[in-house]
Write a protein that holds these residues in place. Sequence first.
Motif, PDB file in Angstrom:
ATOM      1  N   PHE B 178       0.825  -1.209   0.000  1.00 15.45           N
ATOM      2  CA  PHE B 178       0.000   0.000   0.000  1.00 15.45           C
ATOM      3  C   PHE B 178       0.853   1.250   0.000  1.00 15.45           C
ATOM      4  CE2 PHE B 178      -3.044  -3.070   1.728  1.00 15.45           C
ATOM      5  CZ  PHE B 178      -3.980  -2.954   0.719  1.00 15.45           C
ATOM      6  N   SER B 179       1.985   1.146   0.696  1.00 11.99           N
ATOM      7  CA  SER B 179       2.790   2.363   0.700  1.00 11.99           C
ATOM      8  C   SER B 179       3.377   2.616  -0.683  1.00 11.99           C
ATOM      9  CB  SER B 179       3.852   2.344   1.785  1.00 11.99           C
ATOM     10  OG  SER B 179       4.477   1.114   1.851  1.00 11.99           O
ATOM     11  N   SER B 180       3.730   1.551  -1.420  1.00 16.93           N
ATOM     12  CA  SER B 180       4.305   1.869  -2.728  1.00 16.93           C
ATOM     13  C   SER B 180       3.233   2.262  -3.736  1.00 16.93           C
ATOM     14  CB  SER B 180       5.171   0.723  -3.248  1.00 16.93           C
ATOM     15  OG  SER B 180       4.416  -0.441  -3.381  1.00 16.93           O
ATOM     16  N   VAL B 181       2.042   1.666  -3.617  1.00 16.09           N
ATOM     17  CA  VAL B 181       1.004   2.024  -4.578  1.00 16.09           C
ATOM     18  C   VAL B 181       0.479   3.440  -4.300  1.00 16.09           C
ATOM     19  CG1 VAL B 181      -1.149   1.232  -3.485  1.00 16.09           C
ATOM     20  CG2 VAL B 181      -0.844   0.973  -5.928  1.00 16.09           C
ATOM     21  N   SER B 182       0.603   3.864  -3.051  1.00 16.99           N
ATOM     22  CA  SER B 182       0.027   5.166  -2.714  1.00 16.99           C
ATOM     23  C   SER B 182       0.999   6.316  -2.942  1.00 16.99           C
ATOM     24  CB  SER B 182      -0.432   5.171  -1.257  1.00 16.99           C
ATOM     25  OG  SER B 182       0.680   5.011  -0.413  1.00 16.99           O
ATOM     26  N   LEU B 183       2.217   6.011  -3.370  1.00 13.55           N
ATOM     27  CA  LEU B 183       3.203   7.074  -3.553  1.00 13.55           C
ATOM     28  C   LEU B 183       2.678   8.197  -4.450  1.00 13.55           C
ATOM     29  CD1 LEU B 183       6.226   7.882  -2.969  1.00 13.55           C
ATOM     30  CD2 LEU B 183       6.634   7.137  -5.304  1.00 13.55           C
ATOM     31  N   SER B 184       2.074   7.801  -5.571  1.00 15.03           N
ATOM     32  CA  SER B 184       1.591   8.831  -6.504  1.00 15.03           C
ATOM     33  C   SER B 184       0.384   9.576  -5.935  1.00 15.03           C
ATOM     34  CB  SER B 184       1.255   8.204  -7.855  1.00 15.03           C
ATOM     35  OG  SER B 184       0.290   7.205  -7.686  1.00 15.03           O
ATOM     36  N   TRP B 185      -0.328   8.939  -5.021  1.00 15.22           N
ATOM     37  CA  TRP B 185      -1.447   9.645  -4.396  1.00 15.22           C
ATOM     38  C   TRP B 185      -0.915  10.851  -3.636  1.00 15.22           C
ATOM     39  CZ3 TRP B 185      -4.489   5.121  -1.581  1.00 15.22           C
ATOM     40  CH2 TRP B 185      -4.726   4.095  -2.512  1.00 15.22           C
ATOM     41  N   PHE B 186       0.173  10.634  -2.928  1.00 20.58           N
ATOM     42  CA  PHE B 186       0.746  11.721  -2.128  1.00 20.58           C
ATOM     43  C   PHE B 186       1.480  12.733  -3.002  1.00 20.58           C
ATOM     44  CE2 PHE B 186       0.360   8.269   0.969  1.00 20.58           C
ATOM     45  CZ  PHE B 186      -0.355   8.931   1.944  1.00 20.58           C
ATOM     46  N   LEU B 187       2.353  12.233  -3.859  1.00 23.22           N
ATOM     47  CA  LEU B 187       3.208  13.143  -4.625  1.00 23.22           C
ATOM     48  C   LEU B 187       2.416  14.010  -5.590  1.00 23.22           C
ATOM     49  CD1 LEU B 187       6.288  10.904  -5.401  1.00 23.22           C
ATOM     50  CD2 LEU B 187       6.357  13.079  -4.214  1.00 23.22           C
ATOM     51  N   THR B 188       1.291  13.497  -6.091  1.00 24.45           N
ATOM     52  CA  THR B 188       0.526  14.291  -7.056  1.00 24.45           C
ATOM     53  C   THR B 188      -0.871  14.634  -6.551  1.00 24.45           C
ATOM     54  OG1 THR B 188      -0.507  12.464  -8.244  1.00 24.45           O
ATOM     55  CG2 THR B 188       1.711  13.078  -8.938  1.00 24.45           C
ATOM     56  N   LEU B 189      -1.126  14.420  -5.266  1.00 18.66           N
ATOM     57  CA  LEU B 189      -2.441  14.727  -4.687  1.00 18.66           C
ATOM     58  C   LEU B 189      -3.564  14.057  -5.493  1.00 18.66           C
ATOM     59  CD1 LEU B 189      -1.850  18.554  -4.100  1.00 18.66           C
ATOM     60  CD2 LEU B 189      -1.320  16.672  -2.540  1.00 18.66           C
ATOM     61  N   PHE B 190      -3.329  12.821  -5.902  1.00 17.71           N
ATOM     62  CA  PHE B 190      -4.300  12.003  -6.647  1.00 17.71           C
ATOM     63  C   PHE B 190      -4.487  12.453  -8.101  1.00 17.71           C
ATOM     64  CE2 PHE B 190      -5.533  10.710  -2.365  1.00 17.71           C
ATOM     65  CZ  PHE B 190      -5.798   9.371  -2.525  1.00 17.71           C
ATOM     66  N   ILE B 191      -3.779  13.518  -8.519  1.00 18.94           N
ATOM     67  CA  ILE B 191      -3.999  14.011  -9.884  1.00 18.94           C
ATOM     68  C   ILE B 191      -3.593  12.961 -10.918  1.00 18.94           C
ATOM     69  CG2 ILE B 191      -3.354  15.762 -11.601  1.00 18.94           C
ATOM     70  CD1 ILE B 191      -2.764  17.617  -9.148  1.00 18.94           C
ATOM     71  N   SER B 192      -2.528  12.203 -10.632  1.00 18.61           N
ATOM     72  CA  SER B 192      -2.068  11.255 -11.637  1.00 18.61           C
ATOM     73  C   SER B 192      -2.894   9.972 -11.679  1.00 18.61           C
ATOM     74  CB  SER B 192      -0.594  10.914 -11.405  1.00 18.61           C
ATOM     75  OG  SER B 192      -0.440  10.284 -10.159  1.00 18.61           O
ATOM     76  N   VAL B 193      -3.753   9.761 -10.705  1.00 23.33           N
ATOM     77  CA  VAL B 193      -4.571   8.546 -10.763  1.00 23.33           C
ATOM     78  C   VAL B 193      -6.045   8.822 -11.062  1.00 23.33           C
ATOM     79  CG1 VAL B 193      -3.097   7.036  -9.388  1.00 23.33           C
ATOM     80  CG2 VAL B 193      -4.741   8.494  -8.222  1.00 23.33           C
ATOM     81  N   LEU B 194      -6.554   9.958 -10.618  1.00 26.15           N
ATOM     82  CA  LEU B 194      -7.973  10.256 -10.834  1.00 26.15           C
ATOM     83  C   LEU B 194      -8.169  11.006 -12.141  1.00 26.15           C
ATOM     84  CD1 LEU B 194      -9.179  11.521  -7.339  1.00 26.15           C
ATOM     85  CD2 LEU B 194     -10.005   9.476  -8.513  1.00 26.15           C
ATOM     86  N   PRO B 195      -9.354  10.878 -12.755  1.00 26.26           N
ATOM     87  CA  PRO B 195      -9.648  11.759 -13.887  1.00 26.26           C
ATOM     88  C   PRO B 195      -9.547  13.219 -13.427  1.00 26.26           C
ATOM     89  CG  PRO B 195     -11.318  10.043 -13.664  1.00 26.26           C
ATOM     90  CD  PRO B 195     -10.442   9.952 -12.458  1.00 26.26           C
ATOM     91  N   ILE B 196      -9.031  14.060 -14.287  1.00 32.33           N
ATOM     92  CA  ILE B 196      -8.679  15.421 -13.865  1.00 32.33           C
ATOM     93  C   ILE B 196      -9.862  16.193 -13.254  1.00 32.33           C
ATOM     94  CG2 ILE B 196      -8.946  16.311 -16.240  1.00 32.33           C
ATOM     95  CD1 ILE B 196      -6.347  17.710 -13.927  1.00 32.33           C
ATOM     96  N   GLU B 197     -11.051  15.998 -13.813  1.00 31.52           N
ATOM     97  CA  GLU B 197     -12.176  16.803 -13.314  1.00 31.52           C
ATOM     98  C   GLU B 197     -12.555  16.393 -11.889  1.00 31.52           C
ATOM     99  OE1 GLU B 197     -12.456  14.502 -15.518  1.00 31.52           O
ATOM    100  OE2 GLU B 197     -14.230  13.275 -15.105  1.00 31.52           O
ATOM    101  N   SER B 198     -12.174  15.195 -11.480  1.00 29.32           N
ATOM    102  CA  SER B 198     -12.405  14.792 -10.090  1.00 29.32           C
ATOM    103  C   SER B 198     -11.212  15.148  -9.214  1.00 29.32           C
ATOM    104  CB  SER B 198     -12.644  13.278 -10.001  1.00 29.32           C
ATOM    105  OG  SER B 198     -13.777  12.926 -10.761  1.00 29.32           O
ATOM    106  N   ALA B 199     -10.035  15.072  -9.814  1.00 22.86           N
ATOM    107  CA  ALA B 199      -8.820  15.332  -9.038  1.00 22.86           C
ATOM    108  C   ALA B 199      -8.801  16.759  -8.492  1.00 22.86           C
ATOM    109  CB  ALA B 199      -7.583  15.078  -9.892  1.00 22.86           C
ATOM    110  N   VAL B 200      -9.354  17.703  -9.253  1.00 26.29           N
ATOM    111  CA  VAL B 200      -9.310  19.094  -8.773  1.00 26.29           C
ATOM    112  C   VAL B 200     -10.076  19.250  -7.461  1.00 26.29           C
ATOM    113  CG1 VAL B 200      -8.831  20.229 -10.967  1.00 26.29           C
ATOM    114  CG2 VAL B 200     -11.200  19.747 -10.331  1.00 26.29           C
TER     115      VAL B 200
END
Lengths: 212, 447
Positions: B178-200
Amino acid sequence: MAYAYLFKYIIIGDTGVGKSCLLLQFTDKRFQPVHDLTIGVEFGARMITIDGKQIKLQIWDTAGQESFRSITRSYYRGAAGALLVYDITRRDTFNHLTTWLEDARQHSNSNMVIMLIGNKSDLESRREVKKEEGEAFAREHGLIFMETSAKTASNVEEAFINTAKEIYEKIQEGVFDINNEANGIKIGPQHPTTNSTLSGSQGGQHAGGGCC
Amino acid sequence: MHMGHNFAALCTNSTAYGWLNMWERLLFPFGWFSASVGAVNDMATHPGYYSELVEQSLGTSTLATDEIERDLHRSLPEHPAFQSDTGISALRRVLTAYAYRNPKIGYCQAMNILTSVLLLYAKEEEAFWLLVAVCERMLPDYFNRRIIGALVDQAVFEDLIREHLPQLVEHMTDLSFFSSVSLSWFLTLFISVLPIESAVNVVDCFFYDGIKAILQLGLAVLDYNMDALISCHDDAEAVTILNKFFDSVTNKDSPLPPTVQQAPVGNNDKASHFTVDISELIREAYEKYGNIRSEEVESSRKRNKLHVIQTLEDTTKQNVIRVVSQEVRFNASLLDELYNLFKRQHFLSCYWKIKSPALLHHDPSQAYLEQYQLGYHQFSLLFSLLEPWSFCTAKGPLSLWIFRLIDENQDGLVNFKEFSCSLDTLYCGSFTNKLKFLFKLHLPPGE
């Protein structure tokens, strides 16, 4: 889809050498010049056939920037094969190979098969690293070597499949303990029937499509 | 109006429209910029600072600018704003100016993704100050060369999973997934995983609540997928589940047409799947995990930080020792001790002398062997304690000659390998090798 074996791969190398593009070309048979940056890891999978056996390749694609090394390290464990990629048009990506290799050797199991890949072979006019240099480096460090182009798909199939062949041979020789999943090899849920089709089984999936 | 004058113009009509509606929808009527008090103050107290930085930094060529250049076209590439030169140039200016302002951080991947989203909703100068606020205050140590801050928050996240999602812990023996999969959640505030209109929407929450918003959303995501995660057999399956989930997140309040959505890879079977609305997900995150207090997060960060750094240091040490052990006859435990002495000497010199050559060259992102090196002064202090003839009276010149001999690239620094190899020859070498070594010492430099 039933498979005889599952091999885990990891793709490593400097940022911008084309790791994600190689993966996409292999799993989806397409080239995407403009794509998102890989942060952390992504993965793709595809079935191949070796020696009449269905083998599933599960490939983890990593971020290349130096800062992300600590994350990449946790993926070496449990990988049976590694593609170490450099860009033939950027000398520095070749110079960094030793560090990558040190990291790989430190954190992987000693039998991991490493394929050295000089990518972007389509950009001959901008070449900075001679093919012979890649070959020499590979020879010196006991790696397999190929030049590929994720853009034209040249040698991409071969790179992934030859790595799998080498792993498969090691299994036949009894080098790998296949019951230990830490080696990056898993035996399939059921043995494949001997008359399973040898071709037409190249269905690809990329980062989350389909089930595993 | 505070936001997006410049960018609204260069986006397509539909995007500009989307931006206006987004503006009404935002938690903050004046946008992210106003939400960040620090950024507002910084900008007000530094008039002209940004344009000066841009002027000074553009055209410079460093490792950071090379990396920025390579990533400009990999930052929200599906968004029309970053398919034109206007958008790309703005991104280049902000990132380059930042790298120039703060060379300690320079440029770290993920900053490009954050900045591109900031540029969509703020003026260029505001986006710059927001980036300053994010990199230097809101996500401390995240973007340094070892992303220590992000690694620490992953550990904090693991702690929270243990506390709040015990069912998951029971099933997963190794939480490091979980810590490795969540790295991008933290580093990009979910922008790189969520569709952009939701990520904002997530970025909204982040500017309001800080890292707590990201942590609680992370827990909500895992909670939402609990059943599927518990029944999966390996990491790949779990990643697939989470990717599918992220792709299915929609934003019913967003007027952005789907073409603008940053389509994450592999969203081919969306139709066959459920969807979940981002506002619902965020609400759930606040309801279930909103009681996580910032002080708790802070103390958990402090608890985990030492461990994270120690782990990184241990990795470096193991790597160096593995490489060096192939060259010398010292056993592993002896090398281990020698390494500790060497590193201590490096730090002692850093402590006493700000301008020691070893410190000037210290760069944790370098190859392992090069991370800790000694200049002549520190070398001779340590070497005089370890050399076999430590009671000899005329040893001064010897240590200088040895230093000169083993500093092969003549940069005035020796690394651990060079250091231990010389000791190895003196202690464990054959008579002939020792003699050769001593003979070479007496050759004048350059021979």
